[in-house]
Design a protein around this motif. Structure first.
Motif, PDB file in Angstrom:
ATOM      1  N   TYR A 279      -4.908   3.056 -11.443  1.00 32.21           N
ATOM      2  CA  TYR A 279      -5.719   1.932 -11.901  1.00 32.21           C
ATOM      3  C   TYR A 279      -7.172   2.110 -11.451  1.00 32.21           C
TER       4      TYR A 279
ATOM      5  N   LEU B 186       0.822  -1.213   0.000  1.00 26.40           N
ATOM      6  CA  LEU B 186       0.000   0.000   0.000  1.00 26.40           C
ATOM      7  C   LEU B 186       0.853   1.257   0.000  1.00 26.40           C
TER       8      LEU B 186
ATOM      9  N   LEU C  30       0.695  -1.393 -11.825  1.00 22.75           N
ATOM     10  CA  LEU C  30       0.402  -1.791 -10.445  1.00 22.75           C
ATOM     11  C   LEU C  30       0.961  -3.178 -10.150  1.00 22.75           C
TER      12      LEU C  30
ATOM     13  N   GLN D  45       0.230   3.896  -8.209  1.00 23.51           N
ATOM     14  CA  GLN D  45      -0.216   2.983  -9.262  1.00 23.51           C
ATOM     15  C   GLN D  45      -1.629   2.471  -8.981  1.00 23.51           C
ATOM     16  N   ALA D  46      -1.918   2.212  -7.716  1.00 28.59           N
ATOM     17  CA  ALA D  46      -3.261   1.751  -7.344  1.00 28.59           C
ATOM     18  C   ALA D  46      -4.296   2.844  -7.625  1.00 28.59           C
ATOM     19  N   LYS D  47      -3.932   4.085  -7.350  1.00 28.86           N
ATOM     20  CA  LYS D  47      -4.844   5.199  -7.604  1.00 28.86           C
ATOM     21  C   LYS D  47      -5.105   5.349  -9.099  1.00 28.86           C
TER      22      LYS D  47
ATOM     23  N   CYS E 126       3.000   1.337  -3.537  1.00 29.36           N
ATOM     24  CA  CYS E 126       2.281   1.269  -4.817  1.00 29.36           C
ATOM     25  C   CYS E 126       0.997   2.089  -4.819  1.00 29.36           C
ATOM     26  N   SER E 127       0.888   3.048  -3.932  1.00 26.12           N
ATOM     27  CA  SER E 127      -0.358   3.812  -3.829  1.00 26.12           C
ATOM     28  C   SER E 127      -0.634   4.624  -5.095  1.00 26.12           C
TER      29      SER E 127
END
Length: 56
Positions: free
Chosen positions: A24, A14, A47, A20-22, A17-18
């Motif tokens: 996606y 978390l 991600l 990249q997660a956002k 990679c926040s």
């Protein structure tokens, strides 16, 4: 003990990679309700790559 290790790994993912997660999540959200396979593939791969680096 395994649960603590999983929680620690999840926390590291978390934190690292926040962004990249956002990206996606925003891509998927912008396409709702017509979600189709591979429509946010570039964001998903970024991600996935980030998550794999954290796990290693």
């Amino acid at each position: 003990m395994k649960e603590k290790n999983n929680a620690s790994l999840f926390s590291r993912i978390l934190v690292n990679c926040s962004a990249q997660a956002k990206e996606y999540g925003c891509c998927i959200a912008s396409k709702l309700p017509q979600v189709e396979r591979d429509m946010c593939l570039k964001e998903f791969l970024a991600l996935n790559n980030c998550m794999q680096k954290v796990v290693k």
